[in-house]
Scaffold this motif. Structure first.
Motif, short mmCIF file in Angstrom:
data_model
loop_
_atom_site.label_atom_id
_atom_site.label_comp_id
_atom_site.label_asym_id
_atom_site.label_seq_id
_atom_site.Cartn_x
_atom_site.Cartn_y
_atom_site.Cartn_z
N ASN A 55 32.10 35.32 36.46
CA ASN A 55 30.96 34.88 37.28
C ASN A 55 31.01 34.10 38.44
OD1 ASN A 55 31.65 32.70 36.07
ND2 ASN A 55 29.57 32.13 35.16
N SER A 56 32.23 34.40 38.80
CA SER A 56 32.60 33.72 40.30
C SER A 56 33.59 34.56 41.38
CB SER A 56 33.44 32.35 40.00
OG SER A 56 34.75 32.59 39.44
N LEU A 57 33.59 34.47 42.41
CA LEU A 57 34.45 35.20 43.39
C LEU A 57 35.99 35.05 42.85
CD1 LEU A 57 32.79 34.87 46.82
CD2 LEU A 57 32.99 37.01 45.54
N ASP A 58 36.29 33.91 42.59
CA ASP A 58 37.66 33.59 42.20
C ASP A 58 38.00 34.57 40.97
OD1 ASP A 58 40.20 31.87 42.13
OD2 ASP A 58 39.36 31.50 40.07
N LYS A 59 37.30 34.49 40.14
CA LYS A 59 37.58 35.53 38.74
C LYS A 59 37.50 36.85 39.00
CE LYS A 59 35.73 32.04 35.44
NZ LYS A 59 34.70 31.78 34.57
N ILE A 60 36.57 37.37 39.86
CA ILE A 60 36.34 38.82 40.39
C ILE A 60 37.69 39.14 41.26
CG2 ILE A 60 34.81 40.27 41.74
CD1 ILE A 60 32.65 38.89 40.71
N ALA A 61 38.06 38.10 42.24
CA ALA A 61 39.10 38.61 43.18
C ALA A 61 40.20 38.65 42.26
CB ALA A 61 39.37 37.56 43.98
N TRP A 62 40.66 37.97 41.22
CA TRP A 62 41.79 37.91 40.47
C TRP A 62 41.92 39.37 39.80
CZ3 TRP A 62 43.25 39.15 35.40
CH2 TRP A 62 44.36 38.80 34.96
N HIS A 63 40.67 40.04 39.15
CA HIS A 63 40.75 41.28 38.91
C HIS A 63 41.01 42.10 39.88
CE1 HIS A 63 39.43 41.01 34.54
NE2 HIS A 63 38.99 40.01 34.98
N LYS A 64 40.32 42.11 41.13
CA LYS A 64 40.63 43.02 41.80
C LYS A 64 42.07 43.22 42.59
CE LYS A 64 35.85 43.99 42.22
NZ LYS A 64 35.34 45.39 41.62
N ALA A 65 42.56 41.93 42.70
CA ALA A 65 43.91 42.00 43.35
C ALA A 65 45.01 42.41 42.20
CB ALA A 65 44.21 40.66 43.99
#
Length: 693
Positions: free
Chosen positions: A267-277
């Motif tokens: 539920n945060s951009l930090d967590k989502i970006a971790w997955h995407k990168a």
């Protein structure tokens, strides 16, 4: 040269490679033929995407149909898709997973690797592919489409794997920009399916789920077709996505990041970006578009962890266009970011491909891939340099076709604006695009122009965050419908069958969307009509919640007192006309006004002359066809008139000279709309009107 390029792109008979500085030597290319005119997009009867059939009954029907003699390629194709649909996670299982709050995890890739091995595909086979891997929240499909178009214009044989499909599932796997023919799709499908099925008794009868199977099939197709480049779009996330079984991509890209699939990715951009990168690989070059600060920090940190050098793409205006106009095949200001990322990915791929021709045996090339770019001591993210675009790059950018993304379709006195935006950021971009192009079109029309919204959202998305920006478009009508093409024909199109939900659940959600829309209109009206800066002490969230409760109370016909109390708490008086009663779900004009020409008027207390009219007549429909007929108001000669059983469109829409219909909120909704309007639009790729100058 440019005229020859156009002919080659149209006919897919590309034999020469790029002859400029970014080129490579030629090689023979076997093309998979596209569907003939008789085969293209047979318009099967529209289907309820949320068919309520149980998975067990569905599988039983599939098994029975296996015993029947199949008489045509169309039947064989539909048979393969019906079997594929048995791999969907059904609604009951999906609901249990959601309640248990299970998320993607590190076991996903080992499990997927086991499926690959059962299908006869090794990681070494996948390493033999030359892969461009792209993740992101918004625009990753467009980036891949730009890459495919550019590299095809440079003479390379392309494989392109994307999701979701719009009309037919075979759209997900393309060779040289063309979806697999029905015959080829069926051939490759049963080749992979039978291989997996024959071994399932050794694995507790487990088969890969729908997306996993298609990913396996895509790898198999690209290996068999010997594509020069495989352009792979991530499904969800990145780190644990099935596509991330690729160990040595030539280059990876990350498109714009935002909040989506939060129940899976966090539920945060930090967590989502971790997955995407997470698709970045050691020593392999990576590129990202400019990101929000929190997301960018996470991307850089993750890339360093994975020892991947990453660069930020420049603005599209920074490239040297040789003095030519900067034009793209895809509309919308946000496509400039996607195009710039595609340019960097393609140049990197071409340079690697050119170098690979002289690097020796595969083992040597793989080691060079892993070691050639590593610089762990560099803590910064570098800007990628802009450069001079050669003709084939310019042509590829301009000839790119990607249906359902900022797409305009004109028919009769109706213009449809289609965009599959489904995140807050993409909705903002959609609104900006729609306002610009709609206003430009309106200037050319003599007479009143009406605007109508057709909307749906799926998954765990909060409709309020999506609908809020759409209020500013000043629609005259709003239609809410599930991703179901039609409910009036018993035949089923297997490509759009969805066992992951039910029609009842879809319809209930559409009604929720309609109420949220009206609540947002109430809020917008209350704010705009306030005679003083202190209309209420309640928060915006409380206002929206109370507005929805008031509308629900009014809809029951006996909640006048409760509705009055809720509205007065925010400085609003009772409606001056009746709000329709809604007794059951579903029925044909569910959520629609029983008064064919009424609007709900709410006056603001404290100022006798100040009133706010709910400008938009909001209606819930059972299917896309009903919603489009209502929105087009008999001004689209190919669509037909709205039924007399449903509420009439708003008077202004009926009397308008022209109607502009924006369809957004879900790519699945866009697919259903294209199926109703013209299925061929899902894969149309006509370069006749593309010019370099």
């Amino acid at each position: 040269m440019l005229q020859v390029l156009g002919r080659m792109m149209r006919n897919r008979t590309i034999t020469s490679k790029c002859t400029e500085t970014l080129g490579a030597t030629s090689s023979s290319t076997r093309l998979t033929p596209g569907p003939t005119s008789k085969q293209q997009h047979t318009i099967a009867a529209p289907v309820m995407a949320g068919d309520t059939v149980s998975k067990a009954n569905y599988e039983e029907g599939v098994m029975k149909s296996k015993t029947k003699e199949l008489r045509s390629s169309q039947e064989i194709s539909q048979e393969s898709v019906r079997v594929l649909n048995t791999l969907q996670t059904n609604a009951a299982v999906l609901e249990r997973i959601r309640k248990e709050k299970k998320r993607v995890n590190e076991n996903s890739l080992p499990e997927f690797q086991e499926f690959l091995e059962r299908a006869g595909i090794t990681l070494e086979d996948i390493d033999g592919l030359s892969v461009i891997h792209v993740s992101g929240t918004k625009g990753k499909g467009s980036v891949c489409a730009f890459c495919e178009s550019i590299l095809r214009a440079n003479g390379f044989k392309t494989g392109f794997y994307s999701s979701p499909h719009l009309v037919e599932v075979r759209e997900r796997i393309r060779i040289n920009g063309i979806p697999l023919s029905r015959e080829d799709f069926s051939h490759y499908f049963f080749k992979v399916y039978n291989q997996l099925e024959s071994s399932k008794h050794h694995y507790n009868d487990i088969m890969p789920a729908y997306f996993r199977f298609l990913t396996i099939m895509a790898f198999h197709v690209f290996i068999q077709e010997k594509v020069d480049v495989a352009i792979i779009e991530v499904g969800i996330g990145g780190a644990y996505d099935s596509t991330n079984v690729v160990q040595c991509p030539v280059v990876t890209g990350i498109s714009s990041l935002g909040m989506d699939h939060t129940s899976i990715l966090g539920n945060s951009l930090d967590k989502i970006a971790w997955h995407k990168a997470g698709i970045c690989k050691p020593g392999r070059p990576a590129f990202t578009v400019p990101q929000p600060e929190e997301a960018m920090a996470s991307v850089i940190r993750r890339a360093k962890e994975l020892q991947a050098p990453i660069e930020v793409t420049p603005m599209l205006e920074d490239y040297d266009w040789q003095g030519r106009p900067m034009e793209l095949g895809l509309a919308g200001e946000h496509q400039k970011l996607n195009a710039s990322l595609a340019i960097q990915l393609c140049r990197t791929w071409i340079e690697e491909h050119k170098a690979a021709l002289t690097e020796g045996p595969p083992e040597t090339k793989k080691q060079k891939r892993l070691n050639g770019y590593m610089d762990p001591a560099d803590p910064s993210v570098r800007p990628a340099p802009a450069f001079r675009l050669i003709d084939t790059f310019i042509y590829g950018l301009r000839s790119c076709y990607w249906a359902g993304r900022n797409q305009t379709i004109s028919r009769g006195r109706v213009t449809y604006f289609l965009d599959g935006a489904h995140t807050p950021r993409s909705i903002q971009a959609c609104v900006n695009w729609f306002k610009e192009v709609a206003e430009e079109e309106a200037k050319t029309i003599k007479g009143p122009v009406a605007r109508v919204l057709v909307f749906n959202a799926t998954g765990d998305r909060d409709e309020k965050t999506l609908l809020t920006d759409l209020i500013s478009c000043k629609f005259d009508g709003a239609a809410f419908c599930p991703n179901i093409a039609s409910v009036f024909n018993g035949k089923t199109s297997a490509d759009q069958t969805n066992l992951m939900t039910t029609s009842e659940k879809q319809l209930a959600r559409c009604e929720k969307h309609r109420k949220s829309w009206q609540a947002l209109e109430l809020e917008a009206g209350a704010v705009s009509q306030q005679p003083s800066p202190k209309p209420s002490t309640s928060s915006r969230t409380e206002f929206l919640q109370d507005s929805v409760r008031a509308l629900e109370a009014l809809s029951q016909g006996d909640g006048q007192t409760d509705a009055s109390r809720l509205l007065k708490a925010h400085g609003l008086n009772m409606p001056t006309t009746n709000v329709p009663k809604m007794d059951g779900l579903p029925y044909y004009n569910y959520g629609a006004s029983n008064d064919r020409d009424s609007n709900t008027t709410i006056s603001h207390s404290g100022d006798g002359d100040a009133t706010h009219i709910l400008k938009t007549k909001a209606v819930t429909f059972q299917c896309i066809t009903d919603a489009l007929q209502w929105a087009a108001c008999a001004k689209d000669p190919q669509l037909g008139s709205p039924s007399l059983e449903v509420p009439s469109p708003p008077e202004f829409v009926r009397d308008a000279k022209h109607i502009q219909v924006l369809v957004t909120g879900s790519l699945h909704l866009i697919g259903g709309v294209i199926k109703v309007l013209n299925p061929d639009l899902a894969t149309k790729d006509d370069c006749n009107d593309i010019h370099i100058w």
